[in-house]
Design a protein around this motif. Structure first.
Motif, PDB file in Angstrom:
ATOM      1  N   LEU A   1      11.593  -9.830  -5.980  1.00 10.67           N
ATOM      2  CA  LEU A   1      11.554  -9.694  -7.435  1.00 10.67           C
ATOM      3  C   LEU A   1      10.241 -10.175  -8.013  1.00 10.67           C
ATOM      4  O   LEU A   1       9.813  -9.722  -9.065  1.00 10.67           O
ATOM      5  CB  LEU A   1      12.721 -10.479  -8.045  1.00 10.67           C
ATOM      6  N   ALA A   2       9.581 -11.086  -7.302  1.00 10.21           N
ATOM      7  CA  ALA A   2       8.324 -11.629  -7.815  1.00 10.21           C
ATOM      8  C   ALA A   2       7.261 -10.562  -7.960  1.00 10.21           C
ATOM      9  O   ALA A   2       6.370 -10.669  -8.798  1.00 10.21           O
ATOM     10  CB  ALA A   2       7.818 -12.729  -6.877  1.00 10.21           C
ATOM     11  N   PHE A   3       7.352  -9.518  -7.143  1.00 11.13           N
ATOM     12  CA  PHE A   3       6.305  -8.500  -7.170  1.00 11.13           C
ATOM     13  C   PHE A   3       6.782  -7.152  -7.677  1.00 11.13           C
ATOM     14  O   PHE A   3       5.981  -6.264  -7.935  1.00 11.13           O
ATOM     15  CB  PHE A   3       5.709  -8.349  -5.767  1.00 11.13           C
ATOM     16  N   SER A   4       8.081  -6.995  -7.853  1.00 16.69           N
ATOM     17  CA  SER A   4       8.595  -5.677  -8.224  1.00 16.69           C
ATOM     18  C   SER A   4       8.202  -5.268  -9.628  1.00 16.69           C
ATOM     19  O   SER A   4       8.151  -4.085  -9.937  1.00 16.69           O
ATOM     20  CB  SER A   4      10.120  -5.665  -8.088  1.00 16.69           C
ATOM     21  N   SER A   5       7.914  -6.220 -10.504  1.00 11.50           N
ATOM     22  CA  SER A   5       7.591  -5.877 -11.886  1.00 11.50           C
ATOM     23  C   SER A   5       6.108  -6.022 -12.196  1.00 11.50           C
ATOM     24  O   SER A   5       5.693  -5.899 -13.336  1.00 11.50           O
ATOM     25  CB  SER A   5       8.385  -6.781 -12.839  1.00 11.50           C
ATOM     26  N   CYS A   6       5.307  -6.315 -11.178  1.00  9.66           N
ATOM     27  CA  CYS A   6       3.874  -6.490 -11.411  1.00  9.66           C
ATOM     28  C   CYS A   6       3.213  -5.167 -11.752  1.00  9.66           C
ATOM     29  O   CYS A   6       3.518  -4.138 -11.177  1.00  9.66           O
ATOM     30  CB  CYS A   6       3.206  -7.086 -10.165  1.00  9.66           C
TER      31      CYS A   6
ATOM     32  N   ASN B   1      -8.380  -5.699   1.522  1.00  2.32           N
ATOM     33  CA  ASN B   1      -8.520  -4.661   0.498  1.00  2.32           C
ATOM     34  C   ASN B   1      -7.919  -5.120  -0.820  1.00  2.32           C
ATOM     35  O   ASN B   1      -6.955  -5.890  -0.849  1.00  2.32           O
ATOM     36  CB  ASN B   1      -7.835  -3.369   0.942  1.00  2.32           C
ATOM     37  N   LYS B   2      -8.475  -4.654  -1.923  1.00  6.28           N
ATOM     38  CA  LYS B   2      -7.984  -5.000  -3.241  1.00  6.28           C
ATOM     39  C   LYS B   2      -6.780  -4.139  -3.586  1.00  6.28           C
ATOM     40  O   LYS B   2      -6.844  -2.912  -3.541  1.00  6.28           O
ATOM     41  CB  LYS B   2      -9.086  -4.804  -4.286  1.00  6.28           C
ATOM     42  N   VAL B   3      -5.692  -4.788  -3.951  1.00 10.53           N
ATOM     43  CA  VAL B   3      -4.452  -4.070  -4.261  1.00 10.53           C
ATOM     44  C   VAL B   3      -4.608  -3.264  -5.541  1.00 10.53           C
ATOM     45  O   VAL B   3      -5.034  -3.782  -6.574  1.00 10.53           O
ATOM     46  CB  VAL B   3      -3.287  -5.060  -4.407  1.00 10.53           C
ATOM     47  N   GLY B   4      -4.292  -1.974  -5.474  1.00 13.61           N
ATOM     48  CA  GLY B   4      -4.291  -1.131  -6.660  1.00 13.61           C
ATOM     49  C   GLY B   4      -5.652  -0.719  -7.155  1.00 13.61           C
ATOM     50  O   GLY B   4      -5.762   0.021  -8.137  1.00 13.61           O
ATOM     51  N   LYS B   5      -6.713  -1.156  -6.488  1.00 10.82           N
ATOM     52  CA  LYS B   5      -8.067  -0.856  -6.949  1.00 10.82           C
ATOM     53  C   LYS B   5      -8.703   0.304  -6.185  1.00 10.82           C
ATOM     54  O   LYS B   5      -9.671   0.890  -6.648  1.00 10.82           O
ATOM     55  CB  LYS B   5      -8.955  -2.095  -6.789  1.00 10.82           C
ATOM     56  N   GLU B   6      -8.169   0.600  -4.997  1.00 12.18           N
ATOM     57  CA  GLU B   6      -8.804   1.625  -4.169  1.00 12.18           C
ATOM     58  C   GLU B   6      -7.762   2.290  -3.283  1.00 12.18           C
ATOM     59  O   GLU B   6      -6.773   1.662  -2.878  1.00 12.18           O
ATOM     60  CB  GLU B   6      -9.904   0.994  -3.301  1.00 12.18           C
ATOM     61  N   SER B   7      -7.950   3.568  -3.002  1.00 10.29           N
ATOM     62  CA  SER B   7      -7.074   4.268  -2.073  1.00 10.29           C
ATOM     63  C   SER B   7      -7.475   3.912  -0.651  1.00 10.29           C
ATOM     64  O   SER B   7      -8.665   3.797  -0.353  1.00 10.29           O
ATOM     65  CB  SER B   7      -7.180   5.779  -2.278  1.00 10.29           C
ATOM     66  N   PRO B   8      -6.501   3.740   0.246  1.00 12.48           N
ATOM     67  CA  PRO B   8      -6.839   3.394   1.628  1.00 12.48           C
ATOM     68  C   PRO B   8      -7.705   4.467   2.287  1.00 12.48           C
ATOM     69  O   PRO B   8      -7.523   5.663   2.053  1.00 12.48           O
ATOM     70  CB  PRO B   8      -5.477   3.299   2.311  1.00 12.48           C
ATOM     71  N   GLN B   9      -8.637   4.026   3.101  1.00 18.32           N
ATOM     72  CA  GLN B   9      -9.440   4.933   3.905  1.00 18.32           C
ATOM     73  C   GLN B   9      -8.643   5.368   5.135  1.00 18.32           C
ATOM     74  O   GLN B   9      -7.720   4.685   5.570  1.00 18.32           O
ATOM     75  CB  GLN B   9     -10.734   4.253   4.348  1.00 18.32           C
ATOM     76  N   GLN B  10      -8.996   6.508   5.675  1.00 20.44           N
ATOM     77  CA  GLN B  10      -8.361   6.985   6.901  1.00 20.44           C
ATOM     78  C   GLN B  10      -9.075   6.381   8.101  1.00 20.44           C
ATOM     79  O   GLN B  10     -10.295   6.180   8.086  1.00 20.44           O
ATOM     80  CB  GLN B  10      -8.429   8.507   6.971  1.00 20.44           C
TER      81      GLN B  10
ATOM     82  N   ALA C   1       6.341   6.161   5.226  1.00 20.19           N
ATOM     83  CA  ALA C   1       6.368   5.268   4.066  1.00 20.19           C
ATOM     84  C   ALA C   1       6.912   3.890   4.430  1.00 20.19           C
ATOM     85  O   ALA C   1       6.435   2.870   3.928  1.00 20.19           O
ATOM     86  CB  ALA C   1       7.195   5.889   2.947  1.00 20.19           C
ATOM     87  N   ARG C   2       7.915   3.842   5.304  1.00 16.87           N
ATOM     88  CA  ARG C   2       8.466   2.548   5.714  1.00 16.87           C
ATOM     89  C   ARG C   2       7.431   1.721   6.462  1.00 16.87           C
ATOM     90  O   ARG C   2       7.292   0.519   6.221  1.00 16.87           O
ATOM     91  CB  ARG C   2       9.711   2.767   6.566  1.00 16.87           C
ATOM     92  N   SER C   3       6.707   2.338   7.372  1.00 20.83           N
ATOM     93  CA  SER C   3       5.667   1.598   8.107  1.00 20.83           C
ATOM     94  C   SER C   3       4.580   1.103   7.163  1.00 20.83           C
ATOM     95  O   SER C   3       4.156  -0.060   7.241  1.00 20.83           O
ATOM     96  CB  SER C   3       5.050   2.488   9.195  1.00 20.83           C
ATOM     97  N   MET C   4       4.140   1.978   6.254  1.00 20.49           N
ATOM     98  CA  MET C   4       3.100   1.564   5.315  1.00 20.49           C
ATOM     99  C   MET C   4       3.619   0.465   4.393  1.00 20.49           C
ATOM    100  O   MET C   4       2.875  -0.461   4.024  1.00 20.49           O
ATOM    101  CB  MET C   4       2.622   2.762   4.501  1.00 20.49           C
ATOM    102  N   TYR C   5       4.900   0.535   4.024  1.00 18.85           N
ATOM    103  CA  TYR C   5       5.462  -0.493   3.160  1.00 18.85           C
ATOM    104  C   TYR C   5       5.468  -1.845   3.854  1.00 18.85           C
ATOM    105  O   TYR C   5       5.074  -2.861   3.274  1.00 18.85           O
ATOM    106  CB  TYR C   5       6.884  -0.126   2.729  1.00 18.85           C
ATOM    107  N   GLN C   6       5.913  -1.880   5.109  1.00 17.06           N
ATOM    108  CA  GLN C   6       5.950  -3.165   5.796  1.00 17.06           C
ATOM    109  C   GLN C   6       4.549  -3.733   5.986  1.00 17.06           C
ATOM    110  O   GLN C   6       4.335  -4.944   5.886  1.00 17.06           O
ATOM    111  CB  GLN C   6       6.670  -3.064   7.142  1.00 17.06           C
ATOM    112  N   ILE C   7       3.583  -2.863   6.220  1.00 12.06           N
ATOM    113  CA  ILE C   7       2.192  -3.312   6.307  1.00 12.06           C
ATOM    114  C   ILE C   7       1.758  -3.936   4.992  1.00 12.06           C
ATOM    115  O   ILE C   7       1.095  -4.985   4.968  1.00 12.06           O
ATOM    116  CB  ILE C   7       1.283  -2.132   6.711  1.00 12.06           C
ATOM    117  N   SER C   8       2.150  -3.330   3.879  1.00 11.21           N
ATOM    118  CA  SER C   8       1.762  -3.877   2.574  1.00 11.21           C
ATOM    119  C   SER C   8       2.412  -5.232   2.329  1.00 11.21           C
ATOM    120  O   SER C   8       1.806  -6.127   1.724  1.00 11.21           O
ATOM    121  CB  SER C   8       2.127  -2.898   1.453  1.00 11.21           C
TER     122      SER C   8
END
Length: 528
Positions: free
Chosen positions: A17-22, A193-202, A127-134
């Motif tokens: 919940l701490a991050f769900s509304s950020c 990496n900065k969250v929300g500031k840049e799209s991930p590189q491949q 999406a699940r793998s990327m989510y757990q990485i995040s």
């Protein structure tokens, strides 16, 4: 399931919940007043944080079965194990699912090897793998020495947070291995990496291999030798390195069989693991107890971690009403979806009368002419929610299961060592043969099934008998150049009843079309 995991999963809800509304803009104060500094204010906050890391592959969310951490995904399809198992097993000779009209054609795409970039099951896994990485990245940002010290955490608590961080890095490396194996060239992002500031590189597959290898080697001295059940240890690190190196030729074009044998050997010689005396008990509702074989598991509980994925999916989807769901510890369950293709029982020869106790099948018709009919193809009874004493664990609704799933176990390390040596890696052929015969002696109950020699192909067959339905088959068939080959077929390979060869590019899944559109840094895999 061990108490550790479901206790900390409860604490993880607060952190979620701490991050769900950020807001995405990190310069803004989140509307939810639980900021990272508050969530990680003391040691208990870090316990909740690492619980969220582990929980991200055990449940689709911390809130309940009707929600998913992955936006836009049906919670039933957003679970890690369900997605991983589907992508590793359904396109192969080991399994087929009767629900070909489900998931917008996603299951049919896997059954028939006709997967496309819009396949919803592929998207769910990705999406699940990327989510757990995040989740790991966020935890690591808050776990630096400077931040821990600034919060007044010292002594044993500070040291334990270092262990948490090393375990989180392992789980991130594991998920990047999953992405590398399935997709080859996924997006890449770390805590730097900065969250929300840049799209991930491949990242390329070869570069990702180097990253996963370097991370696993770096954290080896930082992990505990032994740990609570369900948490990462040095041996888990070695086991993933062994698996990584065994497939290095596929991932990079350069074989690393010496290293595969070396790291499998480290697990084997660690002295912490031995074969479970009863093969069937590895896959039962109390497999968290008296189990010396499992190195790392995903833990489930039929009351505290309700989830339509995980082993609830593996068990219910493999059972229908005719089989007697009560006899599998799911009195109100049994969905009748997944069963074997004939190639799997045929590995056991006379599978009805073999002494090999690993042959765990139900039914009379191993053949499939209509993939939508569950009774065509033998049901697999390997996984059950019954305990080793024949009781049913507590379960909400009589469907959710408490059987834990082994991500790594000693038997795999025996097989990795034997294959690596057979392919020219350093090690002893006699020792490798001994390991194979330990597996076969457990299976047969005596030495009647022992081998006097073995070939590389024998190892593939033995992996099929020992590890079937544990999420290895697609990777194994690719390593053996059989996945796309027109010389090794199974029913409905390539979408036709007799089977046919596949296009070479099918050894990789497509990147989900939605992510390719959203992230201009991504280039779709060839062929799609």
């Amino acid at each position: 399931m061990n108490n550790y995991n479901y206790k900390i999963l409860a604490m993880a809800t607060v952190l979620s919940l701490a991050f769900s509304s950020c807001k995405k803009d990190l310069d803004l104060t989140p509307t939810n007043d639980i900021t990272a500094d508050k969530a990680y204010a003391d040691f208990s906050g870090y316990q909740s944080g690492v619980a969220k890391v582990y929980g991200s592959y055990a449940t689709p969310s911390n809130i309940g079965t009707g929600t998913s951490d992955v936006s836009g995904q049906d919670p039933g399809f957003a679970d890690f194990l369900r997605g991983y198992w589907n992508l590793q097993e359904l396109p192969t000779d080991e399994a087929a699912c009767a629900w070909i009209g489900d998931a917008g054609g996603g299951i049919q795409g896997l059954d028939y090897n006709s997967y496309v970039p819009s396949n919803v099951l592929i998207l769910g896994m990705y999406a699940r793998s990327m989510y757990q990485i995040s989740v790991v990245n966020e935890f690591l940002r808050e776990s630096t020495d400077a931040k821990v010290a600034s919060r007044g955490i010292t002594g044993n608590d500070a040291q334990e947070i270092k262990y948490f961080a090393a375990e989180a890095r392992f789980i991130r490396a594991f998920q990047y291995w999953v992405l590398m194996d399935f997709f080859g060239n996924p997006p890449f992002i770390t805590e730097e990496n900065k969250v929300g500031k840049e799209s991930p590189q491949q990242i390329t597959r070869a570069k990702l291999f180097e990253y996963v290898e370097s991370e696993l080697l770096a954290i080896e001295p930082l992990l505990k030798e032994t740990n609570e059940y369900g948490r990462v240890t040095k041996a888990a690190d070695w086991a993933l390195l062994a698996r990584l190196y065994l497939n290095a030729g596929v991932y990079t074009g350069t074989n690393k069989y010496n290293e595969a044998a070396q790291y499998a050997g480290k697990v084997i010689s660690s002295g912490h693991y031995s074969l479970h005396p009863v093969y069937a008990n590895l896959f039962k509702g109390d497999n968290d107890k008296n189990n010396p074989e499992v190195i790392l598991s995903i833990n489930y509980d039929g009351v505290k971690t309700q989830n339509y994925g995980g082993t609830t999916y593996l068990i219910n989807a493999a059972v229908n009403g005719d089989m007697g769901p009560v006899g599998f510890g799911i009195p109100n369950g049994g969905w009748g979806g997944n069963r074997s293709r004939p190639n799997l029982p045929n590995l056991f020869g006379d599978y009805k009368n073999t002494k090999d106790k690993r042959a765990m099948f139900w039914g009379d018709n191993p053949n499939i002419t209509d993939i939508s009919i569950f009774k065509q193809g033998l049901a697999v009874t390997k996984f059950t929610n019954l305990t080793s004493t024949g009781t049913t664990p507590p379960s909400v609704g009589g469907t959710y299961c408490s059987t834990d799933f082994p991500l790594f176990r000693l038997a795999e390390m025996y097989l990795v060592y034997a294959e690596a040596v057979a392919r020219g890696g350093s090690g002893s052929t006699a020792t490798a043969l001994g390991y194979l015969n330990l597996l076969r002696q457990r299976a047969y109950g005596d030495a009647s099934g022992n081998l006097s020699s073995y070939t590389v192909d024998d190892i593939l067959n033995e992996r099929g008998r020992e590890l079937y339905w544990e999420g290895f088959r697609r990777t194994d068939l690719i390593r053996y150049s059989k996945y796309t080959s027109d010389t090794y077929l199974w029913p409905f390979k390539g979408g036709i009843a007799a089977g046919k060869g596949l296009e070479a590019y099918k050894t990789l899944y497509p990147l989900p079309v939605s992510d390719v559109i959203a992230n201009t840094n991504l280039t779709q895999n060839p062929g799609y």
